[in-house]
Design an enzyme around this catalytic site. Structure first.
Site, PDB file in Angstrom:
ATOM      1  N   ASN A   1       0.894  -1.185   0.009  1.00  0.00           N
ATOM      2  CA  ASN A   1       0.126   0.004  -0.046  1.00  0.00           C
ATOM      3  C   ASN A   1       0.738   1.147   0.040  1.00  0.00           C
ATOM      4  O   ASN A   1       0.416   2.455  -0.567  1.00  0.00           O
ATOM      5  CB  ASN A   1      -1.124  -0.031   1.242  1.00  0.00           C
TER       6      ASN A   1
ATOM      7  N   GLU B   1       3.928  -3.991  12.527  1.00  0.00           N
ATOM      8  CA  GLU B   1       2.860  -2.657  12.264  1.00  0.00           C
ATOM      9  C   GLU B   1       2.008  -3.394  11.553  1.00  0.00           C
ATOM     10  O   GLU B   1       1.886  -3.680  10.317  1.00  0.00           O
ATOM     11  CB  GLU B   1       3.641  -1.511  11.527  1.00  0.00           C
ATOM     12  N   LEU B   2       0.635  -3.809  12.447  1.00  0.00           N
ATOM     13  CA  LEU B   2      -0.324  -4.650  11.681  1.00  0.00           C
ATOM     14  C   LEU B   2      -1.726  -3.958  11.427  1.00  0.00           C
ATOM     15  O   LEU B   2      -1.818  -2.744  11.456  1.00  0.00           O
ATOM     16  CB  LEU B   2      -0.402  -5.870  12.804  1.00  0.00           C
TER      17      LEU B   2
ATOM     18  N   CYS C   1      -3.489   1.390   7.040  1.00  0.00           N
ATOM     19  CA  CYS C   1      -3.750   0.638   8.225  1.00  0.00           C
ATOM     20  C   CYS C   1      -4.502   1.847   9.144  1.00  0.00           C
ATOM     21  O   CYS C   1      -5.003   1.382  10.302  1.00  0.00           O
ATOM     22  CB  CYS C   1      -2.408   0.110   8.701  1.00  0.00           C
TER      23      CYS C   1
ATOM     24  N   GLU D   1       7.525   3.054  14.848  1.00  0.00           N
ATOM     25  CA  GLU D   1       8.356   3.193  13.495  1.00  0.00           C
ATOM     26  C   GLU D   1       8.444   4.869  13.478  1.00  0.00           C
ATOM     27  O   GLU D   1       7.410   5.609  13.780  1.00  0.00           O
ATOM     28  CB  GLU D   1       8.126   2.831  12.107  1.00  0.00           C
TER      29      GLU D   1
HETATM   30  C1  SIN Z   1       0.148   2.238   6.568  1.00  0.00           C
HETATM   31  O1  SIN Z   1      -1.054   2.124   6.199  1.00  0.00           O
HETATM   32  O2  SIN Z   1       0.593   1.151   7.144  1.00  0.00           O
HETATM   33  C2  SIN Z   1       0.961   3.137   6.680  1.00  0.00           C
HETATM   34  C3  SIN Z   1       0.142   4.519   6.688  1.00  0.00           C
HETATM   35  C4  SIN Z   1       1.063   5.714   6.879  1.00  0.00           C
HETATM   36  O3  SIN Z   1       2.375   5.753   7.078  1.00  0.00           O
HETATM   37  O4  SIN Z   1       0.278   6.727   7.246  1.00  0.00           O
END
Ligand code: SIN
Length: 481
Positions: free
Chosen positions: A153, A252-253, A286, A460
């Site tokens: 993504n 990171e789930l 996410c 992160e």
């Molecule tokens: C993600 O969807 O894992 C990351 C989204 C973001 O960094 O804003």
């Protein structure tokens, strides 16, 4: 069709481009055409990549943080200089609109740039001694070879959010990009060579056999850290597989972000925040708002305005000027979104706009707003990962908190209110790693990104992101006098 630049189709191990015996097709999700055929590697080549990273580690770790930082800064500068090419590549393999892709290149470069600086501040401590004759200190050292398993993504930013701090800390890395989006990862490797990243320090293993390659990365004791962004079920498998070698993990789930709008919210700001959070990347992040909880007093005005603005979002191939919503990534994603919406409608949700596949066909889905959703519906419990906003009405603050926390996930949460007391109460009570307060876009390289509960482990970005790639070593000097 525009020509794509920076296209590499071979994997990258120990400073060399590696073809392997097989290839796989990389598809453009906007039209299903084959963009490239990329090397499909397996277990043996993954081990070679670990060998290379292991060999390269001592020399890379021995460089000063300033030297590593200078190389990383050059890499980030090259990304920005090639931002248009990288963005076109990303739109071709991932589908997001060009402007959004370019935004991701800038976001991705920012992680490398930020960690290039932050590595200089990997401070240890001197510890006041409790024992005469002894002196105590702690130092920070790179953890060693790291594995980075990245999602489709954000084909660039999720790699740089892992590789940036790893390389800055003095670690070496084996990256496994998603099979849907290997081209961005390989283009990044090419720019890394140009920036002066030495052979073996960064390796990219492209594959369709994620589980076999993932298992090699987990089982190999020389890999001391694994960072994964992806689904909670896969995260749990990797967690178990890493137990044998006791690796440090960042996971990171999945998320199930609540987006709460209180009666006292600024209506327009809340609508705009909901659109930014929900429809970014066609709903495939996410941290996308997954469940909209709206208080009864503002409910009707909010849903009417939201539906009006969502109906006006332009859908199409990401290369077309003005497009805001691209295709979903693949058939599986489209089927999931379709199932969740169909089931919700069958069970009583009402469609204010959208509600079906888009007339463009292929992987396009209409930006959708559903009212009268219920917390027991599947789309309130599962991560939708599509452009669909289901809305539930609530009455009290306590009810909103209870609904928001009624999930095993805890990545992001959002709420809109102009009551300062309520803002603090909610910020403290919501079970999430990240909270947007009157804000729908929260991601930045300088803040710690990560979740609680089944949304994962570790952070992160920010100084916490560097810490994930460092070990603390305690030193006790005896016989000092
Ligand atoms: C993600 O969807 O894992 C990351 C989204 C973001 O960094 O804003």
């Amino acid at each position: 069709m525009t020509t794509l630049n920076l296209v590499e189709t071979e994997a990258f191990i120990d400073g060399l481009w590696v073809q392997g015996d097989k290839t796989f097709d990389v598809l453009n999700p906007a039209d299903g055409t084959v963009i490239a055929k990329v090397a499909d590697l397996g277990e043996a080549e993954t081990t070679l990549a670990i060998d290379a990273a292991h060999r390269a580690f001592p020399a890379w770790a021995a460089r000063t943080a300033k030297e590593r930082g200078a190389i990383l800064r050059k890499w980030s500068d090259l990304m920005l200089a090639h931002a248009d090419d990288l963005a076109r590549l990303m739109t071709a393999e991932q589908g997001k609109p060009l402007a959004e892709a370019k935004g991701e290149v800038v976001y991705g470069a920012a992680f490398i740039d930020w960690f290039a600086e932050e590595a200089k501040r990997a401070y240890g401590h001197t510890i006041p001694t409790p024992m005469p004759g002894k002196r105590l200190a702690s130092i920070k050292q790179p953890i060693g070879v790291c594995a980075a398993i990245a999602p489709w993504n954000f084909p660039i930013a999720m790699i740089t959010r892992k590789v940036g701090p790893a390389l800055a800390a003095g670690c070496t890395v084996v990256v496994k990009p998603a099979a849907e989006t290997p081209l961005c990862a390989l283009a990044m490797a090419r720019l890394a060579i140009e920036a002066g990243v030495p052979s073996g320090v960064l390796n990219v293993v492209t594959t369709t056999n994620s589980s076999a390659v993932g298992k090699v990365l987990c089982d190999d004791g020389r890999v001391r850290k694994l960072s994964f962004t992806g689904s909670t079920p896969i995260g749990k498998v990797l967690y178990e597989q890493c137990a044998g070698t006791m690796k440090k993990l960042s996971l990171e789930l999945g998320g199930n972000a609540p987006f709460i709008v209180f009666d006292d919210a600024d209506l327009e700001a809340a609508v705009d925040g909901a659109i930014a959070s929900k429809y970014r990347n066609t709903g495939q992040t996410c941290v996308c708002a997954n469940r909209l909880l709206v208080q009864s007093g503002i409910h009707d005005a909010f849903v009417a305005r939201l539906a009006e603005k969502v109906a006006a979002l332009r859908v199409g191939p990401g290369t077309e000027q003005g497009v805001q919503i691209g295709p979903l990534i693949n058939d599986k994603a489209l089927c999931k979104v379709d199932r969740l919406v169909t089931d919700a409608i069958r069970d009583g949700a009402k469609v204010l706009t959208g509600g079906d596949a888009h007339g463009l066909g292929g992987l396009f889905y209409q930006p959708t707003v559903l009212v009268d959703a219920r917390p027991d519906m599947a789309l309130f419990q599962e991560e939708i990962f599509g452009p669909v906003a289901p809305i539930v009405k609530f009455e009290t603050e306590a009810e909103a908190i209870e609904l928001a926390n009624a999930t095993p996930f805890g990545l992001a949460a959002y709420f809109y209110s102009r009551d300062v007391g309520r803002c603090w109460r909610l910020a403290e009570k919501i079970e999430a790693g990240m909270v947007g307060i009157n804000e729908g876009l929260i991601s930045t390289e300088v803040a710690p990104f990560g979740g609680v509960k089944e949304s994962g482990l570790g952070r992160e970005g920010a100084s916490e992101g560097l810490e994930e790639y460092l070990e603390t070593k305690y030193l006790c000097f005896g016989g000092v006098g």
